[in-house]
Design a protein around this motif. Sequence first.
Motif, PDB file in Angstrom:
ATOM      1  N   ASP A 282       0.806  -1.220   0.000  1.00  0.00           N
ATOM      2  CA  ASP A 282       0.000   0.000   0.000  1.00  0.00           C
ATOM      3  C   ASP A 282       0.838   1.269   0.000  1.00  0.00           C
ATOM      4  N   VAL A 283       2.174   1.147  -0.081  1.00  0.00           N
ATOM      5  CA  VAL A 283       3.038   2.325  -0.040  1.00  0.00           C
ATOM      6  C   VAL A 283       2.680   3.313  -1.138  1.00  0.00           C
ATOM      7  N   ALA A 284       2.601   2.829  -2.390  1.00  0.00           N
ATOM      8  CA  ALA A 284       2.329   3.726  -3.512  1.00  0.00           C
ATOM      9  C   ALA A 284       0.947   4.356  -3.394  1.00  0.00           C
ATOM     10  N   ALA A 285      -0.050   3.542  -3.028  1.00  0.00           N
ATOM     11  CA  ALA A 285      -1.410   4.071  -2.904  1.00  0.00           C
ATOM     12  C   ALA A 285      -1.487   5.148  -1.830  1.00  0.00           C
ATOM     13  N   TYR A 286      -0.759   4.941  -0.722  1.00  0.00           N
ATOM     14  CA  TYR A 286      -0.759   5.943   0.350  1.00  0.00           C
ATOM     15  C   TYR A 286      -0.066   7.223  -0.117  1.00  0.00           C
ATOM     16  N   ALA A 287       1.098   7.074  -0.780  1.00  0.00           N
ATOM     17  CA  ALA A 287       1.838   8.250  -1.244  1.00  0.00           C
ATOM     18  C   ALA A 287       1.037   9.063  -2.250  1.00  0.00           C
ATOM     19  N   LEU A 288       0.214   8.385  -3.057  1.00  0.00           N
ATOM     20  CA  LEU A 288      -0.581   9.070  -4.070  1.00  0.00           C
ATOM     21  C   LEU A 288      -1.910   9.567  -3.524  1.00  0.00           C
ATOM     22  N   GLY A 289      -2.216   9.231  -2.258  1.00  0.00           N
ATOM     23  CA  GLY A 289      -3.429   9.736  -1.630  1.00  0.00           C
ATOM     24  C   GLY A 289      -4.705   9.081  -2.112  1.00  0.00           C
ATOM     25  N   VAL A 290      -4.631   7.802  -2.540  1.00  0.00           N
ATOM     26  CA  VAL A 290      -5.829   7.138  -3.061  1.00  0.00           C
ATOM     27  C   VAL A 290      -6.419   6.127  -2.078  1.00  0.00           C
ATOM     28  N   LEU A 291      -5.811   5.986  -0.889  1.00  0.00           N
ATOM     29  CA  LEU A 291      -6.397   5.109   0.118  1.00  0.00           C
ATOM     30  C   LEU A 291      -7.592   5.802   0.768  1.00  0.00           C
ATOM     31  N   SER A 292      -8.543   4.990   1.238  1.00  0.00           N
ATOM     32  CA  SER A 292      -9.651   5.562   1.997  1.00  0.00           C
ATOM     33  C   SER A 292      -9.120   6.079   3.326  1.00  0.00           C
ATOM     34  N   GLU A 293      -9.942   6.868   4.024  1.00  0.00           N
ATOM     35  CA  GLU A 293      -9.506   7.440   5.293  1.00  0.00           C
ATOM     36  C   GLU A 293      -9.135   6.355   6.297  1.00  0.00           C
ATOM     37  N   ALA A 294      -9.955   5.296   6.360  1.00  0.00           N
ATOM     38  CA  ALA A 294      -9.679   4.205   7.306  1.00  0.00           C
ATOM     39  C   ALA A 294      -8.408   3.458   6.925  1.00  0.00           C
ATOM     40  N   GLU A 295      -8.227   3.197   5.616  1.00  0.00           N
ATOM     41  CA  GLU A 295      -7.023   2.482   5.166  1.00  0.00           C
ATOM     42  C   GLU A 295      -5.773   3.315   5.423  1.00  0.00           C
ATOM     43  N   ALA A 296      -5.873   4.645   5.176  1.00  0.00           N
ATOM     44  CA  ALA A 296      -4.725   5.524   5.420  1.00  0.00           C
ATOM     45  C   ALA A 296      -4.362   5.539   6.901  1.00  0.00           C
ATOM     46  N   PHE A 297      -5.376   5.524   7.773  1.00  0.00           N
ATOM     47  CA  PHE A 297      -5.130   5.511   9.210  1.00  0.00           C
ATOM     48  C   PHE A 297      -4.394   4.237   9.616  1.00  0.00           C
ATOM     49  N   ARG A 298      -4.838   3.077   9.093  1.00  0.00           N
ATOM     50  CA  ARG A 298      -4.169   1.815   9.419  1.00  0.00           C
ATOM     51  C   ARG A 298      -2.749   1.791   8.869  1.00  0.00           C
ATOM     52  N   PHE A 299      -2.556   2.363   7.664  1.00  0.00           N
ATOM     53  CA  PHE A 299      -1.216   2.367   7.081  1.00  0.00           C
ATOM     54  C   PHE A 299      -0.276   3.247   7.891  1.00  0.00           C
ATOM     55  N   GLU A 300      -0.765   4.378   8.418  1.00  0.00           N
ATOM     56  CA  GLU A 300       0.075   5.251   9.234  1.00  0.00           C
ATOM     57  C   GLU A 300       0.492   4.563  10.528  1.00  0.00           C
ATOM     58  N   ASP A 301      -0.383   3.707  11.078  1.00  0.00           N
ATOM     59  CA  ASP A 301       0.024   2.887  12.218  1.00  0.00           C
ATOM     60  C   ASP A 301       1.179   1.969  11.819  1.00  0.00           C
ATOM     61  N   HIS A 302       1.076   1.401  10.621  1.00  0.00           N
ATOM     62  CA  HIS A 302       2.132   0.514  10.115  1.00  0.00           C
ATOM     63  C   HIS A 302       3.439   1.287   9.918  1.00  0.00           C
ATOM     64  N   LEU A 303       3.353   2.561   9.439  1.00  0.00           N
ATOM     65  CA  LEU A 303       4.561   3.362   9.217  1.00  0.00           C
ATOM     66  C   LEU A 303       5.367   3.539  10.492  1.00  0.00           C
ATOM     67  N   MET A 304       4.681   3.604  11.638  1.00  0.00           N
ATOM     68  CA  MET A 304       5.374   3.818  12.909  1.00  0.00           C
ATOM     69  C   MET A 304       6.290   2.651  13.260  1.00  0.00           C
ATOM     70  N   GLU A 305       6.050   1.492  12.637  1.00  0.00           N
ATOM     71  CA  GLU A 305       6.833   0.298  12.964  1.00  0.00           C
ATOM     72  C   GLU A 305       7.652  -0.226  11.785  1.00  0.00           C
ATOM     73  N   CYS A 306       7.575   0.459  10.638  1.00  0.00           N
ATOM     74  CA  CYS A 306       8.231  -0.082   9.439  1.00  0.00           C
ATOM     75  C   CYS A 306       9.086   0.996   8.763  1.00  0.00           C
ATOM     76  N   PRO A 307      10.376   1.082   9.080  1.00  0.00           N
ATOM     77  CA  PRO A 307      11.241   2.080   8.450  1.00  0.00           C
ATOM     78  C   PRO A 307      11.374   1.886   6.940  1.00  0.00           C
ATOM     79  N   GLN A 308      11.206   0.649   6.468  1.00  0.00           N
ATOM     80  CA  GLN A 308      11.316   0.401   5.034  1.00  0.00           C
ATOM     81  C   GLN A 308      10.193   1.109   4.270  1.00  0.00           C
ATOM     82  N   CYS A 309       8.952   0.987   4.761  1.00  0.00           N
ATOM     83  CA  CYS A 309       7.832   1.656   4.113  1.00  0.00           C
ATOM     84  C   CYS A 309       7.956   3.178   4.255  1.00  0.00           C
ATOM     85  N   THR A 310       8.456   3.633   5.406  1.00  0.00           N
ATOM     86  CA  THR A 310       8.645   5.069   5.607  1.00  0.00           C
ATOM     87  C   THR A 310       9.593   5.633   4.550  1.00  0.00           C
ATOM     88  N   ALA A 311      10.682   4.924   4.279  1.00  0.00           N
ATOM     89  CA  ALA A 311      11.635   5.378   3.261  1.00  0.00           C
ATOM     90  C   ALA A 311      11.006   5.367   1.874  1.00  0.00           C
TER      91      ALA A 311
END
Length: 217
Positions: free
Chosen positions: A9-38
Amino acid sequence: MRSLERHRDVAAYALGVLSEAEAFRFEDHLMECPQCTAHVTEFGPVTRQLMLYRRSTPRFVHPMAQPGPQMLNRLLDAVAVRHRAARRRTVYALAASVVIALVGPGVALMASGEEHTRQVVEATDARSGVWAQVRTENEVYGTQVELKVKDGAGPRACHLIAVGRDGAEETVTSWSAAHHDARENTMKGASAMHADEIARYEVRTADGEHLVTLKAG
């Protein structure tokens, strides 16, 4: 959402096409995944180019036009090309430093003529207590950015946003502030905007809370 799906979901999040709920869950994932953050950071220039394309698209293009199924693959290819270019720049910089060391102060003096392309700004927000420093350097593709930040109010996911003089916004880099850790952290990122196109940088949390503003030179 499974871990592998979150990575995809990295590309979808960066392009802003995730739903609000999906973006919220992905941001939780970003806090634990430096690879996705990069990877989110590396999509910044691509996102900027798509935004510029959207602004310049003639009115006769149908408003419901959708990207083709190969668009994600092309974006991933673009990021891979940028990876290779960054590695080449590192090699060239190392070679140049060796030449300067061997030739002497004459070359060093000539190199110092490029200093006008580099800027350093820093600020501390009285309300949030967050301190940040941004070092920038103009590149052919835009601006190379190094961010240093002290934020003792974590844990939380944060972004550095470049705000253009035309009001456009671009995520330069993202990171996760550790739990009550006020030590200095350093991140690198890039913007497709050149330094003279950027009015300011803002550090914000993933949910939009403003932490500190740094005015560009």
